[in-house]
Design an enzyme around this catalytic site. Structure first.
Site, short mmCIF file in Angstrom:
data_model
loop_
_atom_site.label_atom_id
_atom_site.label_comp_id
_atom_site.label_asym_id
_atom_site.label_seq_id
_atom_site.Cartn_x
_atom_site.Cartn_y
_atom_site.Cartn_z
N SER A 36 41.36 43.66 36.51
CA SER A 36 42.16 42.45 36.71
C SER A 36 41.36 41.28 37.25
CB SER A 36 43.33 42.74 37.64
OG SER A 36 42.88 43.00 38.96
N LYS A 113 42.82 40.22 44.70
CA LYS A 113 43.08 39.06 43.84
C LYS A 113 42.49 37.82 44.49
CE LYS A 113 45.92 41.66 41.33
NZ LYS A 113 45.58 42.13 39.96
#
EC number: 3.4.21.89
Length: 272
Positions: A36, A113
């Site tokens: 990701s 993230k």
């Protein structure tokens, strides 16, 4: 003989205590399990999370998960009594563009993230472009990101490609862009194609919470999807574990122990 055994036990106990203090207060090891955050972070990157960067909350306590031995001790098991205040000891707020490890507000799983939205910001996606407080975040074309179509990491998942369903061993391509936030932080983002999350409604980040996105935009479960529908949603300040500053080493194989698969170009690489 007994004296020797006693000294050995004491040494082991002291070592474990020191390791526990080190992991709780200073740094937490983290292995990148998914794609990701490509290309900033690759599957198999091993890094230490700097817990001192933002101060300490219940999330700073260690989680110990060893499925093979049925061990699953959560940070809340150690420090759950401190959860719920959204305060931090020696707290310092994340900056826009930081790469951060946080606990999922619902499941408690560790995620990594990039901070896109700060408290009070509005965020919207339009055709893959971020509108931050109503202004488009700059993107410039940076060519193509190429990787081999193969099973990656311990989970053995293949990458997703913009050039279609290619076979094993073939070249898997994605569009690459350089994104520049208003504070000057630059990083690359990847695009696979037109996806539902390329265009969204407007998110207003609540006070004391943050909005996170993955750099591999079309392969990231992040704040664009609310928690109620299985996403990350907004992340409270207290759920932040720390900042990812530097990759120690990286393995392109199925295990960190497979040293012959370590990527020599990623030793001590800064996370930007």
């Amino acid at each position: 003989m007994w004296a020797s055994i006693k000294e050995t036990v004491k040494t082991v106990v002291y070592a474990l205590l020191i390791a526990g203090v080190f992991r709780t207060l200073l740094f937490q090891p983290f292995w990148i399990p998914s794609g990701s955050m490509k290309e900033t972070l690759l599957i198999g990157d091993f890094l230490f999370v700097n817990k001192m960067a933002y101060g300490y909350s219940y999330a700073s306590c260690p989680s110990i998960v060893i499925p093979r031995f049925g061990i699953n001790v959560d940070a809340e098991d150690f420090c759950g009594v401190f959860k719920g205040s959204n305060d931090r000891l020696f707290g310092s707020e994340p900056e826009r563009g930081d790469v951060v490890v946080f606990r999922h507000p619902v499941t408690g799983r560790d995620f990594i993230k990039r901070v896109i939205g700060l408290p009070g910001d509005t965020i919207q996606m339009q055709n893959g472009i971020i509108l931050l407080n109503g202004t488009a975040v700059a993107q410039s074309d940076a060519g193509l990101f190429s990787e081999t179509m193969e099973y990656q990491g311990s989970s053995g998942n293949p990458p997703r490609c913009a050039n279609g369903a290619v076979g094993l061993g073939a070249e898997c391509l994605k569009q690459r862009f350089v994104e520049t936030l208003p504070n000057g932080v630059e990083y690359t983002v990847l695009n696979i194609g037109n996806r539902d999350l390329d265009t969204t409604g407007i998110f207003t980040v609540p006070e004391g919470q943050y909005f996170f996105m993955g750099d591999n935009r079309d392969n990231s479960s992040d704040s664009r999807v609310p928690q109620i529908t299985g996403g990350v949603g907004f992340v409270p300040f207290e759920d932040i574990v720390g900042r990812a500053d530097r990759i120690m080493f990286s393995s392109s194989g199925r295990s960190l122990l497979a040293f012959w698969t370590w990527r020599s170009d990623r030793y001590f690489k800064a996370v930007e």
